[in-house]
Scaffold this active site. Structure first.
Site, short mmCIF file in Angstrom:
data_model
loop_
_atom_site.label_atom_id
_atom_site.label_comp_id
_atom_site.label_asym_id
_atom_site.label_seq_id
_atom_site.Cartn_x
_atom_site.Cartn_y
_atom_site.Cartn_z
N HIS A 165 -14.56 4.75 12.02
CA HIS A 165 -13.75 5.84 11.26
C HIS A 165 -12.28 5.23 10.90
O HIS A 165 -11.71 5.99 10.26
CB HIS A 165 -13.57 6.81 12.24
CG HIS A 165 -14.72 7.78 12.33
ND1 HIS A 165 -14.82 8.92 11.21
CD2 HIS A 165 -15.90 8.01 13.13
CE1 HIS A 165 -16.08 9.57 11.41
NE2 HIS A 165 -16.64 9.11 12.77
N LYS B 257 -3.44 18.67 6.43
CA LYS B 257 -4.31 17.85 7.00
C LYS B 257 -3.27 17.61 8.16
O LYS B 257 -2.26 17.86 8.21
CB LYS B 257 -4.64 16.82 5.94
CG LYS B 257 -3.50 16.23 5.12
CD LYS B 257 -3.86 15.06 4.24
CE LYS B 257 -4.59 15.60 3.05
NZ LYS B 257 -6.36 14.98 2.96
N ARG B 258 -3.86 16.63 9.02
CA ARG B 258 -2.89 16.04 9.93
C ARG B 258 -1.46 15.51 9.28
O ARG B 258 -1.95 15.00 8.03
CB ARG B 258 -3.75 14.99 11.10
CG ARG B 258 -4.43 15.47 11.88
CD ARG B 258 -3.87 16.39 12.79
NE ARG B 258 -2.88 15.77 13.70
CZ ARG B 258 -3.22 15.60 14.85
NH1 ARG B 258 -4.35 15.90 15.29
NH2 ARG B 258 -2.22 14.97 15.71
N LYS C 288 -1.02 9.38 5.22
CA LYS C 288 -1.54 10.64 4.44
C LYS C 288 -0.51 10.88 3.33
O LYS C 288 -0.57 11.68 2.33
CB LYS C 288 -1.94 11.78 5.02
CG LYS C 288 -3.10 11.52 5.86
CD LYS C 288 -3.62 12.61 6.69
CE LYS C 288 -4.86 12.36 7.67
NZ LYS C 288 -6.30 12.67 6.93
N THR D 88 -12.45 14.65 4.30
CA THR D 88 -13.41 15.79 4.24
C THR D 88 -12.90 16.64 3.50
O THR D 88 -13.42 17.79 2.63
CB THR D 88 -14.17 15.99 5.30
OG1 THR D 88 -13.24 16.26 6.59
CG2 THR D 88 -15.02 14.99 5.99
N LYS E 1 -13.69 19.84 0.66
CA LYS E 1 -13.99 21.25 0.89
C LYS E 1 -12.99 22.15 -0.41
O LYS E 1 -13.54 23.11 -0.85
CB LYS E 1 -13.15 21.69 2.11
CG LYS E 1 -13.78 21.06 3.16
CD LYS E 1 -12.75 21.54 4.59
CE LYS E 1 -13.22 20.35 5.77
NZ LYS E 1 -12.34 20.27 6.78
C1 LIG Z 1 -11.46 19.46 7.12
C2 LIG Z 1 -10.20 19.36 8.16
C3 LIG Z 1 -9.64 18.24 8.54
C4 LIG Z 1 -9.75 16.88 7.77
O1 LIG Z 1 -8.92 16.94 6.34
P1 LIG Z 1 -8.62 15.69 5.85
O2 LIG Z 1 -7.61 16.44 4.60
O3 LIG Z 1 -9.82 15.05 5.27
O4 LIG Z 1 -7.83 14.93 6.55
C5 LIG Z 1 -8.71 18.32 9.51
N1 LIG Z 1 -8.28 19.41 10.29
C6 LIG Z 1 -9.35 20.54 9.75
C7 LIG Z 1 -8.79 21.91 10.81
C8 LIG Z 1 -10.11 20.62 9.03
O5 LIG Z 1 -10.78 21.64 8.75
#
Ligand SMILES: *Cc1c(COP(=O)(O)O)cnc(C)c1O
Length: 813
Positions: free
Chosen positions: A363, A553-554, A559, A661, A665
């Site tokens: 990862h 996101k984190r 990022k 991911t 979404k």
């Molecule tokens: C999908 C998801 C992530 C991953 O998000 P990225 O934008 O790909 O870093 C992190 N936290 C939660 C709660 C998510 O639903």
């Protein structure tokens, strides 16, 4: 009649109209011990879950029996994280019982939506990696694969984030406070997990590990329901118990602390989830956790196999174990130990069985995030495993030499890092011990071959393969966006619910004005719902007609929330200087947690809040720009925000986001992406088409070249008027008058090294945002693009990802 029998519980007005309501009421009384008048929302929630659970349990048992009867090969997904979120809505939607349960509860005067909202969000993970594991659990059940997830039942998972005066404050999340009606403790499935001690040689010449300490791992099972309830699989999380929960001798002697020491030490194992985004926890406890859950899982898998099939040597035919990153990599050595020390196989045979059974998913390529353990620590905690790792290493290095590897290649292939303090390299162990090593997006897989694993790839060229990540369309479309689903069903029929790639049938209708109108209407309703949620929660008023521009996101420097914030400041500046221009109103939405030890990430959260305070109260910009930082990002919050997004920010430094991911979404919910050519963004672009996405910035290759050739960020900053002004404003305290130097170091970092290329990409990003403005100005064009995004990202369903794992890695489809 028994005088002690409960009085009739249902008041006249709540007389249950249907048998399901009757069941829920019965459960409330007999399992929860409350009647309808006394019941509080949590009691109704528990009664509803327990009632639904009965249905699930029957399917669960049937699934287990069917797999057993068929002698099926099983899939085991080992992950230190499962970010599952709430389960009730997911479970009843997958069982197709949402309407029925809504009606039954309504007849009891209870609103399903309201009790869904109070279910705790199970956050046993940090971010994307943990959420992937949760989506995979759902897809494995949907594809009717007999699969088990294995992990740790953390008592406190991810922390709850509060924002105090703009700063992140971390609070323990007590998700188990009201009990957990989803789980079943399996006391009969308990294993001893040892630590420390020494290795002796028996008379027969076999190694015998005598651990100094042992804890008991106890299985706690949660059902994972697939779409249409076809199959229910098991998520098995381990909890820990001391062998001797209390030392009575010590207790009776008055030393209560010492009497309970063992139990405390065991409970500590399952107490915390380590923050994945800080530099690797050097903590001994982290390694203990990894071994604890790996050992319990491998023992359980081997026990089940031998019980069902009799012969441990057929393990690779009947079990596929997938390692989600290197956290469970010690499982490779653990399986070798069981095969050699307990089942008395010779090394070569054990090694072939091990490689035949494991697959490893990588990862991250960030050197600082690749796990390695100081050799003395590893040897002290796991002396027998250390011996086996030496033996494995000897074998791998022999193969490397034989294939012509030179000294440099041998040193990178070695499972032991000999540079400086000697360390055990978990990624190399996982790679060597697996027949498949996969990346999570096409670019990431290419980079694996070119960088960290280049020499291992040359040695084992068949091993690396790509499996681009996916998301479950049940949670991330059907459940979070029922309005959109309704429209899609009307236009292309409900087939996409079973096969997300059927969404492509929507392409034929992308130009249809009526459909555009409907999709935009749902988006608008979702934005209103989010606005009203934020009004209640944050006392904030948002204009649902503004462009909702979202980065959730984190919080991590790679990022690049900072790039977004600096650009926001530049935009703010321009709106103030040219209020007469035709600006389209924007709402900048941020959410995300920072690892508690990650100083810059926490400062970035404060900066977002400082910018918000200034911008949101500036009458000169009025409604044209709002900035919002929503606290406590988690799965449930993502489910509310994503359906309301117009623009998805996926702006990582190219080459650093393995897949992402979140990007998938958003696109599935009709947001356009502004993004770099990184991770799965590239594959999203290939599918939705260049006209329906806004791409900017350096490529991974260009980033690498810039770093290699001496990048001078100062020149970039001084060469861009907008950037220079924004950086200066932040650095000199325009947004932090209470502490003008708060961001000086953060901004100096951009001048000095700018490792994440914020300055290098700024102008391109700024122009890309103006391109977004232009496209937003053409609403029919924007709406058509939104529909084309929805239509073309069905491929990112985790059903597709899991089907590829099943076919190429696990050999079960
Ligand atoms: C999908 C998801 C992530 C991953 O998000 P990225 O934008 O790909 O870093 C992190 N936290 C939660 C709660 C998510 O639903």
């Amino acid at each position: 009649m028994n005088a002690l029998a409960p009085a009739p519980v249902a008041p006249q007005t709540h007389a249950p109209a249907d048998p399901l309501a009757e069941q829920i009421l019965d459960t409330l009384v007999h399992r929860i011990g409350k009647d309808a008048q006394a019941a509080r929302p949590h009691d109704w929630l528990a009664a509803t879950i327990l009632t639904v659970r009965n249905d699930i349990i029957e399917r669960w048992m049937a699934s287990t029996k069917a797999a057993h009867a068929a002698g099926a090969k099983r899939v085991y997904y080992l992950s230190l994280e499962f970010l599952i979120g709430r389960l009730l809505r997911d479970a009843i939607a997958n069982l197709g019982r949402t309407d029925e349960i809504t009606r039954a509860l309504a007849s009891l005067g209870v609103d399903l939506a309201e009790i869904e909202e109070i279910e705790p969000d199970a956050a046993l993970g940090n971010g994307g990696l943990g959420r992937l594991a949760a989506c995979f659990m759902e897809s494995m059940a949907t594809l009717e694969l007999p699969a088990y997830g294995y992990g740790i039942r953390y008592v406190n998972g991810m922390f709850r984030q509060r924002i105090d005066d703009g700063w992140q404050v971390e609070l323990p999340e007590t998700w188990l406070a009201h009990g957990n009606p989803w789980e079943f403790e399996r006391r009969e499935s308990a294993y001893l997990v040892g630590f420390g001690g020494e290795v002796e040689t028996t008379d027969a010449g076999r190694a015998h590990w005598k651990p100094a300490e042992a804890v008991q791992a106890i299985a706690v099972d949660t059902p994972a329901v697939g779409w249409r309830g076809k199959r229910v699989n098991t998520l098995r999380l381990w909890t820990a118990r001391a062998l001797d929960p209390i030392r009575l001798d010590a207790f009776n002697a008055g030393d209560h602390e010492r009497a309970l020491q063992g139990q405390v030490r065991a409970e500590t194992l399952v107490r915390v989830l380590y923050p994945a985004d800080s530099t690797p926890a050097g903590q001994e406890l982290r390694l203990r956790q990894e071994y604890f859950f790996s050992s319990a899982s491998i023992q359980d898998i081997v026990r089940r196999h031998v019980q069902y099939f009799g012969d441990v040597r057929t393990l690779p035919d009947k079990a596929a174990i997938q390692l989600n990153d290197t956290h469970p990599a010690v499982s490779v050595a653990e399986l070798m130990r069981l095969l050699i020390d307990h089942h008395e196989l010779d090394f070569d045979e054990a090694w072939e069985i091990t490689k035949g059974t494991f697959g490893y998913t990588n990862h991250t390529l960030l050197p600082e995030a690749l796990e390695s353990w100081p050799l003395p620590l590893f040897e002290r905690m796991l002396p027998r495993h250390m011996q086996l790792i030496y033996a494995i290493n000897a074998r791998v290095l022999r193969e490397a030499r034989r294939s012509g590897a030179d000294d440099r290649a041998v040193s990178t292939i070695s499972l032991i890092d000999e540079g400086g303090e000697r360390r055990v390299r978990m990624a190399n162990l996982a790679f060597a011990g697996s027949h498949s090593v996969n990346g999570v997006a096409a670019l990431h897989t290419d980079l694996m071959k070119q960088t960290v694993f280049a020499d291992l790839h040359r040695l084992y060229p068949e091993r690396i393969n790509n499996k681009t990540n996916g998301i479950t369309p049940r949670r991330w479309l059907q459940q979070c966006n029922p309005g959109l689903c309704g429209i899609l069903s009307d236009v292309i029929g409900p087939g996409f619910l079973d096969d997300a790639e059927k969404l492509s049938e929507l392409n034929a209708h992308a130009g249809d004005a009526a459909l555009q109108e409907h999709v935009a209407g749902v988006k608008r309703a979702n934005k209103e719902a989010l606005s009203s949620f934020l009004r209640d929660r944050m006392k904030l008023r948002l204009d649902p007609d503004a462009l909702f521009d979202v980065q959730i996101k984190r919080i991590h420097e790679y990022k690049r929330q900072l790039l977004n914030l600096v650009e926001t400041v530049a935009l703010y500046d321009q709106i103030r200087s040219h209020p007469e221009r035709d600006w389209s109103p924007r709402v900048k939405i941020f959410a995300g947690k920072a690892a508690s030890s990650y100083h810059n990430a926490k400062l970035i959260i404060k900066l977002a809040n400082d910018i918000a305070r200034r911008v949101n109260t500036d009458p000169a910009v009025g409604e044209l720009l709002k900035v919002v930082f929503i606290p406590n990002y988690n799965v449930s919050l993502a489910e509310k925000i994503i359906p309301a997004a117009d623009l998805s920010e996926q702006i990582s430094t190219a080459g650093m986001e393995a897949s992402g991911t979140g990007n998938m979404k958003f696109a599935l919910n009709g947001a356009l992406t502004i993004g770099t050519l990184d991770g799965a963004n590239i594959e999203i672009k290939d599918r939705v088409g260049d006209e329906n996405i806004v791409i900017f910035g350096l490529t991974a290759e260009e980033v690498a070249a810039k770093r290699a050739n001496g990048y001078v960020p100062r020149a970039m900053i001084e060469g861009s008027r907008e950037l220079a002004q924004a950086v200066k404003a932040i650095a000199t305290g325009v947004f932090s008058p209470d502490d003008p130097h708060r961001y000086r170091d953060l901004m100096n970092g951009l001048y000095d090294h700018d490792w994440f290329m914020v300055a290098a990409d700024f102008d391109a990003y700024h122009s890309a945002q103006r391109e977004v403005d232009r496209r937003w100005g053409d609403q029919p064009g924007w709406r058509a693009s939104a529909i084309r995004n929805i239509a073309n990202v069905g491929w990112f369903s985790s059903d597709r990802t899991i089907a590829e794992y099943a076919r190429d890695i696990w050999g079960v489809m």
